[in-house]
Each structure stands twice: as structure tokens, then as C-alpha cells.
Scaffold this active site. Structure first.
Site: not given
Ligand code: LLP
Length: 435
Positions: A239, A277, A279, A316, A348, A377
Site C-alpha cells: 500500500g 506485500e 506492489g 486508471r 467511444c 495496475y
Molecule cells: N496486499 C493486498 C492484500 C492487497 O490487496 C494489495 C492491493 C496489495 C498487497 C498491494 O498494494 P500496493 O502496494 O500495490 O498498493 N488497481 C488499483 C490498486 C488496487 C490495489 C489492490 N490491492 C489502482 O490502480 O490504484
């Protein structure tokens, strides 16, 4: 810091000019920089030095095998949320004992696949899932390494669609029920409690919500240990946000080192192994979406730059109103005048926009643009809407690049479909004549 910089007047991925890739693979395409992936992984991992911590890259941000593979070789584990991501992580070389499986809706088959693969941990998100996991583990004559994902009811202060730790969200089990659910879990056959998990949201730009959530987790870990549960692992989710705009017009996002310090300070003495975790933080700024200008059109109130990428390639901005910086691939000369334009795709829908009020130099058909911070994403959320192919993904390393997903053509996509016999003029009617 990323590795998309101007070199000799050309925006490049590491040392590879993006224009060269465009000439070889066509546009639009995603391009990732190995050096940025590596740098982000190392900076993030270094923030937890001194703790027993494991970085499980969140595959949902970008599940390309080459991206997972690059990180796996650096020692990353994986956080997966489906049987598909589990297969990808294993195929890309992540050892199963470094894989954690989260998500509110794991199916019976997915749980069985995870147990058969022998993954490190399954984060359970409901009472019903706990029961199904127990049943599945017994059927497979194994024990499921289980953590319960807690919903700490904390506001992550991010976009509502990516907030996951508030009481009203579908994720995790209410923190007030934790002790009761652990007690139940401990009595269920096939369930082996190994830890506890939390994830409060994505693109967090402040540490305060983490502090609040981790304070709550601390109390829970102490209470659960006192209740006799073997809480060996504390999965803190991902996150941490990344800067989407240029460096000078956005509030600074706390660096990983500050986040690491917060974890040490709030939880470091708990004698747990930490799972992280991330991402977006790893892959977001390691990717750009390169697109070509098709037309420049003077609208009634603004100038539209119509490009060949669209919301199906990068959703996004349309979905979250997200801002992505857009820069010309050809470096503008110093002092070049910029204009206020709206960069839009060919789909469109008025929502097919990469944003209003982008300041760009005068553009012409054929010019290349790079939409930044598109590594997370981006490609994973793409679709074939409006009959558009899935764009290629390219990974650069030093002065070379590889196409790590080829363009999935319309012909490829049509092969997934079939015409039912009653519509197929070639098929002979099987019924008897009516006379
Ligand atoms: N762990 C869990 C349980 C999660 O649900 C997520 C993201 C992560 C880790 C990784 O989070 P990050 O470090 O990437 O923030 N599509 C959206 C983001 C959705 C995130 C969902 N869960 C966007 O484009 O902003």
C-alpha cells in the site's frame, strides 16, 4: 528515481531509446526498466534490515512473468490473490514456500491448488472460508498454514475504491472478533495457525493510518499469543504510495525507510517474522505506456491530443480519476512553449481520457508520448474493449530490450470465441425436413 530519462534528446528506458522500441514493436506498448525494478526492490528490502522480514511482491500490480521473474531472482516472494496469479508466480520461479495467498473469494479449487503447491501461508478472510479451508486440507490430508486477515477499521486516507481496512469494506475479519475466530480456527482439523495479516489500502501517502492499524495489530498479537496461539508471522500488506506527478507539484510520499522505521518502532519487539506485500511501489515507476499521436483536434473549448492508447490499455485515469504525468518522447528544447491540452484515446466514451490540463509542447500526428508511472495496475487491468488488441509489454535492460508479451491481436482474441452451430452457415442442419 526511475530509469526513464532523456539521453541525447530521446526519452530512453535505461539506454534504449523508446523511439527505437516503437519503430520495432509498434505503438502503443508498455515498457519497463529492469534497473528501476531492482532499485525499488532493494530500497524497500533495505528499509527492513535488522528485522526478520520477507518481501512478497504483490503480483496483482503487474503479473508479467518477466517482472515476477526479475524480482524472484532478487529473492522476492509473492503475494497472490487467485489461482492464476499462483500459477504465474510459480512459473516465474518464486519458490512456493515464499508465496502468500490473500483475497475474499478464494474458491475450493484455488485453496486446493495452494495447498497442493505447498505455499507458505493462506490469509483467510471469513468464517466460511476458514471452514472450507479446513475441509479442503483434511481432504488433501495436509495442514493449511493459516493466518487470519484482520479488518482494523482504520481509514487509509486514499481513494475510496482502493481503501480496504475500514469496517464497511469487504476485507478481513472485524478486529473485535479476532480472538473468537482464532479460538475457533485452533480447534478446526487441518488448520495450522501460523500468523496474522492486515492490509488497509493502496496508494497511501501518509504513515499515520499505518501507525493506527499497526497499533491495533500489536495489541491483537499480544492478546493472541497470551491465548496460546503460535503467531509466528505478521503480514503487514502493501500500500505505500508512489509519486504520480512531477517532483515539484506533489506532497512528498514517505520513503520506504520511514515506513520501515515505523514498523520497527511499533512492532519490532514482537518476535514475529514480517511479511510485506508491496506492489505499486516496486513496479509503478518502473513502467511507461508509450503512445503515438494520431490527431490534434481543436475542440470548442480545448485542444484534444488524440493518441493511439486508450482507457482499455490504462484504465486508471478513467476509473479512479488518477493523474499520470505525460511527457514527449522527443526532448523539448529548453524554453519551448507548452500548451494546455487534453490527451484522449480513440474509444467511444468521454471517460476515455488520460487527463485534462496536461501541459505539453505543440504536438503533431506521429509524435510519441510516454504516460508515466504506468508499471503498476496498467497492463494487468487492460481489456480488449472496442475490439482493441492487448498491447505488447517490453522489458529493457541496459542497452537492450525484450518483448515480454507480444501484441495479442484481434485474431488471437477472436480465437477464444466460437460461433454456435445454429449461426454457422457451414454447419449442415441436423434436424429432419419438415415435410
Ligand atoms: N496486499 C493486498 C492484500 C492487497 O490487496 C494489495 C492491493 C496489495 C498487497 C498491494 O498494494 P500496493 O502496494 O500495490 O498498493 N488497481 C488499483 C490498486 C488496487 C490495489 C489492490 N490491492 C489502482 O490502480 O490504484
Amino acid at each position: 528515481m526511475d530509469h526513464f530519462q532523456y539521453r541525447n534528446g530521446e526519452l530512453s528506458a535505461e539506454s534504449v531509446p523508446l523511439a527505437r522500441i516503437a519503430a520495432e514493436v509498434g505503438t502503443p506498448f508498455y515498457c519497463y526498466a529492469s534497473a528501476t525494478l531492482e532499485r525499488h526492490y532493494r530500497v524497500f528490502a533495505a528499509a527492513f534490515e535488522g528485522l526478520d522480514a520477507m518481501v512478497c511482491y504483490s503480483v496483482k500490480a503487474n503479473g508479467n512473468l518477466a517482472i515476477i521473474g526479475t524480482l524472484a531472482r532478487l529473492g522476492a516472494g509473492a503475494d497472490v490473490v487467485s489461482g492464476g496469479e499462483l500459477k504465474r508466480a510459480i512459473a516465474a520461479g518464486v519458490p512456493p514456500d515464499k508465496i502468500v495467498f490473500s483475497g475474499v473469494g478464494k474458491s475450493r479449487e484455488e485453496l486446493a491448488a495452494a495447498l497442493t503447491a505447498g505455499i507458505m501461508q493462506i490469509n483467510v478472510e471469513s468464517d466460511a472460508e476458514l471452514e472450507l479451508l479446513s475441509e479442503t486440507a483434511q481432504r488433501l490430508r495436509t495442514n493449511a498454514p493459516t493466518a487470519i486477515r484482520i479488518n482494523p477499521n482504520v481509514d487509509a486516507k486514499t481513494h475510496a475504491k482502493i481503501t480496504t481496512g475500514k469496517g464497511e469494506n469487504k476485507f478481513g475479519i472485524d478486529w473485535r472478533r479476532a480472538r473468537e475466530v482464532y479460538r475457533r480456527a485452533a480447534g478446526l482439523p487441518g488448520i495450522e495457525i501460523v500468523g496474522i495479516a492486515v492490509h488497509i489500502g493502496s496508494q497511501l501517502t501518509e504513515l499515520e493510518p499505518y501507525k493506527e492499524a499497526y497499533g491495533r495489530m500489536r495489541e491483537l498479537v499480544l492478546a493472541l499469543k497470551a491465548d496460546g496461539h503460535a503467531i509466528q508471522r505478521l503480514d503487514l500488506g502493501g500500500g505505500l504510495g508512489v509519486p504520480y506527478a512531477s517532483e515539484n507539484d506533489e506532497r512528498p510520499i514517505p520513503p520506504p525507510a520511514k515506513y520501515g522505521a515505523l514498523v520497527k518502532e511499533s512492532l519490532g519487539d514482537l518476535e514475529c517474522r514480517f511479511i510485506l506485500e508491496p506492489g505499486r511501489l516496486i513496479v509503478g515507476n518502473a513502467g511507461v505506456l508509450v503512445t503515438r499521436v494520431l490527431y490534434v483536434k481543436e475542440g470548442e473549448s480545448r485542444t484534444f491530443v488524440i493518441v493511439d492508447a486508450a482507457m482499455n490499455d490504462l484504465i486508471r485515469p478513467a476509473l479512479y480519476n488518477a493523474y499520470h504525468a505525460i511527457v514527449p518522447v522527443q526532448e523539448p528544447r529548453p524554453g519551448t512553449e507548452t500548451l494546455d491540452v487534453e490527451v484522449v484515446g480513440p474509444i467511444c466514451e468521454t471517460g476515455d481520457t488520460f487527463g485534462k490540463n496536461h501541459r505539453l509542447p505543440a504536438l503533431h500526428s506521429g509524435d510519441l508520448l510516454a504516460i508515466r508511472t504506468a508499471g503498476a495496475y496498467g497492463a494487468v487491468m487492460a481489456s480488449t474493449y472496442n475490439g482493441r488488441p492487448l498491447v505488447p509489454e517490453v522489458l529493457a535492460k541496459d542497452d537492450s530490450f525484450a518483448v515480454v508479451r507480444r501484441r495479442v491481436s484481434v485474431e488471437d482474441a477472436m480465437q477464444w470465441e466460437s460461433i454456435p452451430s445454429w449461426l454457422d452457415p457451414q454447419a449442415k442442419p441436423k434436424r429432419k425436413a419438415l415435410t
